[in-house]
Each structure stands twice: as C-alpha cells, then as structure tokens.
Design an enzyme around this catalytic site. Structure first.
Site, short mmCIF file in Angstrom:
data_model
loop_
_atom_site.label_atom_id
_atom_site.label_comp_id
_atom_site.label_asym_id
_atom_site.label_seq_id
_atom_site.Cartn_x
_atom_site.Cartn_y
_atom_site.Cartn_z
N SER A 107 4.47 1.61 8.51
CA SER A 107 4.08 0.34 7.40
C SER A 107 5.44 0.15 6.37
O SER A 107 6.25 0.93 6.65
CB SER A 107 2.98 0.91 5.78
OG SER A 107 1.92 1.06 6.15
N GLY B 18 3.35 5.79 9.36
CA GLY B 18 4.72 6.22 9.20
C GLY B 18 4.96 4.72 9.67
O GLY B 18 6.56 4.68 8.79
N SER C 58 1.74 -3.61 7.87
CA SER C 58 1.04 -3.84 7.35
C SER C 58 0.07 -2.78 7.30
O SER C 58 0.11 -1.90 7.49
CB SER C 58 -0.21 -5.11 6.92
OG SER C 58 -1.30 -4.38 6.09
N HIS D 70 0.90 -1.22 0.01
CA HIS D 70 0.17 -0.12 -0.57
C HIS D 70 0.76 0.76 0.01
O HIS D 70 0.50 2.24 -0.29
CB HIS D 70 -1.32 0.00 0.93
CG HIS D 70 -0.36 0.41 1.93
ND1 HIS D 70 -0.07 -0.47 3.09
CD2 HIS D 70 -0.38 1.29 3.08
CE1 HIS D 70 0.00 -0.24 4.71
NE2 HIS D 70 0.01 0.77 4.41
N ASP E 256 -0.27 -7.33 0.84
CA ASP E 256 0.58 -6.20 0.67
C ASP E 256 1.63 -5.87 1.15
O ASP E 256 3.16 -5.76 1.68
CB ASP E 256 0.06 -5.39 2.05
CG ASP E 256 0.37 -4.35 2.34
OD1 ASP E 256 0.89 -2.95 1.99
OD2 ASP E 256 -0.54 -3.56 3.38
#
Length: 299
Positions: free
Chosen positions: A255, A253, A270, A147, A177
């Site tokens: 991620s 942040g 994720s 993402h 993801d």
C-alpha cells in the site's frame, strides 16, 4: 482518530467522476445478466448509468468495484470472492429499472486495502510503502496511501521504529486514498527515484498504458491499465472514487507504493484482490490529484 483532509467529494462530484469516460476492462469470469431483448441489446443513457452507479453505491456491498464501459454502455460491477449470490441479487434489485445496465463480473480473491518510492515505511499502525518523494520549494515530503496515513502521526524507516522519517501533514481517506508526510530527519537521503528508475514528471493514466508498481512486500511488478475512474467499496464505509484499475499484482504492505510508466509518476497503490503468485486486480489513486491537493511536485 482519523486524520482527514477537508476535500471530500460531494455527491454531485461523485456523479461527475462516475460518468467519466472509462474503458479497457480486465478479463475476468462473467456472471451473465439477462437483457430484456437478447437479440437487440439495449443502450443506456449517461443518466441511466449514473443512476445505476448510485444504486450500486447505495446497496453498500463490500468487495465490489464498478466503472462505466463506454463501448458497451454498461456499468461493469466487479465482485470479489466474498460477495454472495444473494448480495448480487441485492445489487440488481437496488438498480431497479436500470438493472439491465449492469454487467456483473467475478474476480478471484478479496478486495482489501493493502496495508500491513516502494521502500518500507512504518507507523504505529503498521507497515506501508513509500510512494514518491516530492517537494514544495526547499521542504521535502513523501506521498503514500491515505489509508496508511489515516490515524498515523510519526513515520519510521525501520521496523524497530528507531530511525524517524517524518510526520503526517495531510491525509485524505476514504473518498480519496492519498496522504503526505513531511520529512523531519535531515540526514535521510531523499532521492527522486523509484528503485533505479528516475522519476521526472507526473502524468494521468490511460487505458492500455504499460505500468510498473513497486512495493515493500513484493518488489517490482508490471502490467497495464485496464480501466479508469473506478469506485471501490472495501467495506466498513471505506469507499474510494476515481481509482485506476490495473492487472498488476500487489499484496499487503505494498500500500502507498508507486505506480509509474517510465519516468512518469502515475499512481499510489490503494488495494485490490489476489496476489503475486496467482495474479490479481489492483487499484491505484491517481498521483496527479495528490500533487495538486498538496501543492507539491516530483523531482
């Protein structure tokens, strides 16, 4: 425009992932679901649990995550703070005759994709965290969340976007993801470490495994794996499958940041709910799937 790999799962594949053996759910407040006979709990077949899982997916309620608990033979549906009682009833109604197979649990906070080796990386769409440096022969890349790479082309090492890292060469989101960025800047160090921890191999998660996560917002935090093969509905059609569920906290942040256990790479951050002040539930993309998809390895 989203960049997507062509490896999205078919419905049949999703069902296979859903019926995989799962266990070890985190302790969260439960919303009781009455059974047909409280004194003699019913058992449910794999087909019934798969049908219940498909029904939850079909209900399409954002802020839900679900996985099978093989010990109780129930489908555990975790709902975040945004899911109303009416929406819970909608989930039960969607499950129909298999509604008794559901065990619905409430978790604080809201499930979100956490966009805003743990180091900060920047694209035109925001900030994420570098997962693991990887390579194929003499070509170097890094992994992060799909993402994050979805719709992003160029990546920088600083918020001013003056030091280029590389360009997105693959992205898989939703369904999966994970994404991969090829380094184009030859002057950037490409250590095979996460912070001070050397990463030498990759492994699949197991329930109860002690794990550590590193991210550009909250730094390093540890916890354990609580379930496997979870499905998460972030809303807006963003549903991911086969996630690792943990009790490690994370915030926007973080991620794409790495999940690891000792020297072993385990996953990519994720999303989830909560924060690192009060705690929360966080989901991770298994890193072995990304390594296999792109034909790269940690080092």
């Amino acid at each position: 425009m989203r960049i997507k790999r062509t490896s999205n799962r078919s419905n049949a594949a999703r069902r296979v992932r859903t019926t995989a053996v799962l266990a070890g759910l985190a302790a969260v407040a439960a919303l009781a679901v009455p059974t047909a006979n409280a004194e003699t709990p019913r058992t449910f077949s794999a087909n019934q649990l798969t049908a219940a899982s498909d029904a939850v997916l079909g209900a399409d309620i954002a802020g839900t995550a679900w996985n099978i608990d093989p010990q109780s033979k129930r489908l555990v549906v975790t709902v975040d703070s945004t899911v109303s009682k009416a929406e819970i009833n909608q989930i039960k109604k969607s499950a129909g005759a298999n509604a008794d197979a559901l065990r619905i649990e409430r978790t604080p906070g809201k499930f979100t994709k956490l966009i805003s080796g743990g180091d900060a990386i920047y694209s035109s769409t925001g900030r994420c965290s570098l997962g693991f440096n990887v390579r194929s022969g003499s070509t170097y890349y890094f992994l992060t969340a799909g993402h994050c790479t979805d719709g992003a082309t160029t990546w920088w090492a600083n918020s001013a976007r003056t030091t280029v890292l590389g360009t997105t060469s693959g992205s898989s989101f939703p369904n999966n993801d994970y994404g991969i960025v090829r380094y184009t800047n030859t002057t950037i160090p490409k250590d095979g470490t996460v912070g001070g921890q050397d990463i030498t191999s990759a492994a699949n998660a197991t329930v109860g495994m002690a794990v550590t996560r590193r991210g550009s917002t909250t730094g390093t935090h540890s916890g354990s794996v609580t379930a496997l093969n979870a499905t998460v509905n972030y809303g807006g059609g963003d549903v991911v499958y086969g996630m690792i569920r943990t009790n490690v906290c994370a915030e926007p942040g973080d991620s794409g940041g790495p999940l690891y256990s000792g020297t072993r790479a385990i996953g990519l951050t994720s999303g989830g709910s909560g924060n690192c002040s009060s705690g929360g539930t966080t989901f991770f993309q298994p890193v072995t799937e990304a390594l296999s998809a792109y034909g790269v390895s940690v080092y």
